[in-house]
Design an enzyme around this catalytic site. Structure first.
Site, short mmCIF file in Angstrom:
data_model
loop_
_atom_site.label_atom_id
_atom_site.label_comp_id
_atom_site.label_asym_id
_atom_site.label_seq_id
_atom_site.Cartn_x
_atom_site.Cartn_y
_atom_site.Cartn_z
CB ALA A 74 20.59 10.02 5.23
NE ARG A 131 26.14 24.11 3.74
CZ ARG A 131 27.28 23.22 3.41
NH1 ARG A 131 28.13 23.81 2.40
NH2 ARG A 131 27.45 22.08 3.86
CG ASN A 159 36.85 11.35 2.94
OD1 ASN A 159 36.31 10.34 2.20
ND2 ASN A 159 36.51 11.68 4.28
CE LYS A 217 -13.33 12.66 -13.97
NZ LYS A 217 -14.17 13.19 -13.18
NE ARG A 271 -32.02 20.07 -34.33
CZ ARG A 271 -31.04 19.50 -35.01
NH1 ARG A 271 -29.87 19.01 -34.73
NH2 ARG A 271 -31.42 19.17 -36.28
C1 UD1 Z 1 32.73 14.43 5.34
C2 UD1 Z 1 34.10 13.83 5.67
C3 UD1 Z 1 35.26 14.55 4.80
C4 UD1 Z 1 34.63 14.35 3.32
C5 UD1 Z 1 33.32 14.99 3.03
C6 UD1 Z 1 32.85 14.64 1.79
C7 UD1 Z 1 34.20 13.49 8.12
C8 UD1 Z 1 34.67 13.92 9.32
N1 UD1 Z 1 34.64 14.25 7.16
O1 UD1 Z 1 32.83 15.92 5.75
O2 UD1 Z 1 36.52 14.02 4.82
O3 UD1 Z 1 35.61 15.14 2.39
O4 UD1 Z 1 32.58 14.31 4.08
O5 UD1 Z 1 31.76 15.04 1.37
O6 UD1 Z 1 33.48 12.29 7.93
N2 UD1 Z 1 25.94 12.92 8.84
C9 UD1 Z 1 25.35 12.16 9.81
N3 UD1 Z 1 25.12 12.67 10.97
C10 UD1 Z 1 26.09 13.38 11.52
C11 UD1 Z 1 26.95 14.15 10.66
C12 UD1 Z 1 26.82 13.80 9.25
O7 UD1 Z 1 24.34 11.50 9.41
O8 UD1 Z 1 26.31 13.50 12.78
C13 UD1 Z 1 25.74 12.84 7.43
C14 UD1 Z 1 25.21 13.93 6.71
O9 UD1 Z 1 23.98 13.91 6.38
C15 UD1 Z 1 26.14 13.63 5.13
C16 UD1 Z 1 27.13 12.85 5.56
O10 UD1 Z 1 27.08 12.37 6.92
O11 UD1 Z 1 25.20 12.81 4.23
C17 UD1 Z 1 28.55 13.75 5.58
O12 UD1 Z 1 28.29 14.60 6.62
P1 UD1 Z 1 28.95 16.15 6.54
O13 UD1 Z 1 28.82 16.98 7.67
O14 UD1 Z 1 28.56 16.75 5.11
O15 UD1 Z 1 30.49 15.97 6.51
P2 UD1 Z 1 31.74 17.10 5.85
O16 UD1 Z 1 31.90 17.86 6.86
O17 UD1 Z 1 31.32 17.24 4.58
MG MG Z 2 29.19 17.47 3.45
#
Ligand code: UD1
Ligand code: MG
Length: 452
Positions: free
Chosen positions: A8, A14, A166, A347, A436
């Site tokens: 997280a 976005r 995935n 209240k 009153r």
């Molecule tokens: C990732 C997966 C992808 C999968 C998708 C599903 C990888 C390389 N790819 O891609 O195969 O289909 O999720 O939604 O893992 N996060 C961190 N630190 C970081 C990067 C990410 O904590 O440095 C956390 C993000 O907050 C998020 C989660 O990891 O909760 C997924 O990261 P995100 O960047 O959304 O990965 P995707 O590119 O969507």
């Molecule tokens: Mg993602």
């Protein structure tokens, strides 16, 4: 018995928000807390959350529920897991995403069981998608095992056509995971440490990698923007409303009823349209919550009837009715069979059983006995512009219409107050108070310009 690791740390650009993405709410509960709670219900004995972006605002939301690891620079999902390495035990580790609140506890549990039964080193939770754009694609071998995951940006045309994706959720053998993390490199289109690359590393070491395919794709909906947030809200709200309906609650128009994740509602309670039930609200059995009511951290007994009213941080006893158009503000303890009628504001009051506050009244900071009858237009003058004062009104008091209580005053049991009185002094038990000016009639008066 497993450790849950929740990623997280991401920016959530976005969302276009001042707040980090994972503390935005669905049905009143933060995204990341949904995932933490699902982990707990599934049987996680340790929950670790990796946070990074605006960690200071995420920390207070989760520190009571999960351990925290910090990833100060977001260098990819593999890097995020590395930051929690010291917490990863050799046993089973489930990796989840903090922005995927719809994952169910049963699914986590089933994936863990599948992983163990197959004797896998790693198991990817996968789904079939008609439109797989943006997701990592699952490349399976002839024997059905997972060969590797290829990210959209790194995929060939042939790989892009794969429909199995995935979910970003996995079950790992902890010892194997730590091994593979040590060998990760950022050799890919995004220059990131991909967690997904650990699978290929493990397979190279002769380990067994499997895929656990789920059937309800809602569960893996990741939230990246406000549109997806509202879609997740709708899915979760439907689940919550169905849960209550299956427990014996009538919800007349579920699409217009918003019930928080933490609310409890008794059987045979009826909820009409456009009702919002927030926070840790508890509603008993046989209640009726009519149109347009909003209940926040409210405690309702059995047989309570609420119509088009707002109730905040207050308790309401059995058989009491509230509204239409009443405002019950924080700190009220209202007894049984009380009537809080139309255009009544209360209240920080204690109100005894059987008391009637039928219309157009404000009672603040007051201790009110049983079976008191308030006439229309009673007002407690509890504020002098600087301080607030409490008044006490005994049992069986009759308050005539348009009475003001200039707090603090104490009204004895059985007292009777004449209409239009402004009470500034205490009233002894069983006394009549008249405060009153007397009426004067000028007989045969000629000054009425209106009279024809
Ligand atoms: C990732 C997966 C992808 C999968 C998708 C599903 C990888 C390389 N790819 O891609 O195969 O289909 O999720 O939604 O893992 N996060 C961190 N630190 C970081 C990067 C990410 O904590 O440095 C956390 C993000 O907050 C998020 C989660 O990891 O909760 C997924 O990261 P995100 O960047 O959304 O990965 P995707 O590119 O969507
Ligand atoms: Mg993602």
């Amino acid at each position: 018995m497993f450790t849950s690791l929740i990623l997280a740390a991401g920016m959530g650009t976005r969302m276009k928000s001042k707040m980090p993405k994972v503390i935005h709410k669905v049905c009143g509960k933060e995204l990341v807390r949904w995932v933490i709670d699902a982990s707990r219900v599934a049987g996680a004995d340790e929950v670790i959350t990796v946070i990074g972006h605006k960690a200071d605002s995420v920390r207070p939301v989760i520190e009571n529920d999960a351990r925290i690891a910090i990833q100060s620079e977001q260098l990819g999902t593999g890097h995020a897991v590395m930051m929690a390495k010291e917490h990863i035990t050799d046993g089973c580790v489930v990796i989840l995403a903090g922005d995927t609140p719809l994952i169910r506890a049963e699914t986590i549990k089933a994936a863990v069981e599948y992983h163990a039964a197959q004797g896998n080193s790693a198991t990817v939770i996968t789904a079939e998608m008609d439109d797989a754009t943006g997701y990592g694609r699952i490349v399976r071998g002839a024997d059905g095992s997972v060969l590797r995951i290829v990210e959209q940006k790194d995929a060939s045309e042939e790989e892009k056509a794969i429909k199995e994706i995935n979910s970003g959720m996995y079950v790992f053998d902890g010892a194997d995971l730590k091994d593979a993390l040590g060998k990760l490199t950022p050799n890919n289109a995004q220059g990131e440490y991909y967690l997904t690359d650990t699978l290929e590393i493990l397979r190279g070491d002769g380990k067994k990698i499997g895929g656990y395919t789920i059937s309800d794709n809602d569960e893996i909906r990741g939230i990246n923007n406000r549109v997806q947030l509202s879609e997740a809200e709708a899915v979760m709200q439907e689940r919550i409303n169905k849960y209550h309906m299956m427990n014996g609650v009538t919800i007349i128009e579920p699409k217009s009823v918003f019930i928080s994740a933490d609310a409890e509602i008794g059987a045979d309670t009826i909820i009409a349209s456009n009702v919002t039930i927030e926070g840790e609200t508890k509603i008993g059995e046989d209640c009726v919550i009519e149109m347009g009511s909003k209940l926040t951290d409210a405690q309702l007994g059995d047989g309570v009837h609420v119509t088009s009213s707002v109730i905040i941080k207050s308790s309401i006893g059995d058989g009491t009715s509230v509204g239409p158009f009443a405002y019950v503000r924080p700190g009220c303890r209202i007894g049984k069979n009380v009537k809080v009628g139309d255009f009544v504001e209360v209240k920080n009051d204690v109100i005894g059983d059987g008391t009637k506050i039928s219309h157009l009244t404000y009672l603040g900071d007051s201790d009110i006995g049983k079976n008191v009858n308030f006439g229309c237009g009673t007002v407690t003058c509890n504020y002098d512009g600087k301080d607030k004062f409490r008044s006490t009104i005994g049992n069986d008091v009759f308050v005539g219409c348009n009475t003001n209580f200039v707090s603090p005053v104490k009204v004895g049991d059985g007292a009777y107050i004449a209409a239009g009185s402004t009470i500034t002094d205490d009233i002894p038990d069983k006394s009549l108070a008249i405060a009153r000016s007397r009426q004067t009639n000028k007989t045969d008066w000629k000054g009425n310009k209106y009279a024809k």
